[in-house]
Enzyme design. Sequence first.
Site, short mmCIF file in Angstrom:
data_model
loop_
_atom_site.label_atom_id
_atom_site.label_comp_id
_atom_site.label_asym_id
_atom_site.label_seq_id
_atom_site.Cartn_x
_atom_site.Cartn_y
_atom_site.Cartn_z
CD GLU A 118 -3.02 0.80 2.33
OE1 GLU A 118 -3.44 -0.37 2.47
OE2 GLU A 118 -3.38 1.75 3.04
CG ASP A 120 -1.99 4.57 2.56
OD1 ASP A 120 -2.65 4.06 1.66
OD2 ASP A 120 -1.72 3.99 3.63
CD GLU A 122 -4.27 7.00 5.73
OE1 GLU A 122 -5.08 6.06 5.79
OE2 GLU A 122 -3.39 7.20 6.59
#
Length: 337
Positions: A118, A120, A122
Amino acid sequence: MEMGCFFSPSLFFSFLHLLLLIQFTSAINAPSVHNLQTLSFDQGYTQIFGDSNLMLVRDGKTVHLSLDERSGAGFASEDLYLHGFFSASIKLPADYAAGVVVAFYLSNGDMYKKTHDELDFEFLGNVRGREWRLQTNVYGNGSTRAGREERYDFWFDPTDDFHQYSILWTHDKIVFYIDNTPIREIKNSKKMGAAFPSKPMSLYATIWDGSTWATLGGRYKVNYKYAPFVAEFSDLVLEGCPVDPLDPFVTTCEERFEASVLGLGELSKEQVSAMDSVRANHMSYSYCHDRKRYAVPLAECEVGMGRLFGDDGSRFGERKRKRGKRSRIGADKDTAI
């Protein structure tokens, strides 16, 4: 009455830093939506949840994701990709947004439950009068117990206009960009080992309720009195190597793709200077400095800025600033949960 001349050193150096950042940004030759094809929603994406909380505007070239008491919303790329350049211009919800999380990320968690990768972006909402925060993270081969989070303060208002957020992922490196300025680079090395993402991933964009952790560790939660919270996505770019889910490690476009889009080599001196400036002035937390989580820094960490951070990974001035702002927030009945 004649006014005296007032000079503030702190304002002067803040203004000087902003000018230098603009100068660095203009000199950077990074991938951008100006030289890559942007897609409409139906050219490469599909809705994954949220029903009517996902709305298409401008003939599908802009996507609105809403969070209300019923649900959040999200979409994903139709294809899996093994490396690529993934980008969107995003405008975040304004006003009170505590507990709201907007995410733009790559993941293969649906295919590899225990060994997922993953990458990210955010965006963590906040109470009125306090800024949104940005968090980047990297997981490889299921390394979720060793989070590699970094948090940043914005040097602009992300709710006022669209800004471009991009992830460059190759066999050799990962680079996170904001408006073509690199803010974080992760190199594939022996130190990273299997923690460097190496399996095909899909691109996702979501908005959801992160009340349990997103704002001051869950102290402030989503207040649906201010709903709907709307995040806008535009200038969508999927420039990567699509793979067959049944044979995800076979791709025929890697050589062409690296040469045409990702053949940038090492970051230039201008790019490194711009990235160093952002990190020195706006990074508020780094896992590499967090001795409460990692008594010994993870192998890839370089802790040259350690004197700026406490043993919890937060920048020293950050904790004092938080306490000062909390006292003002507590006096505002509108922001009390």
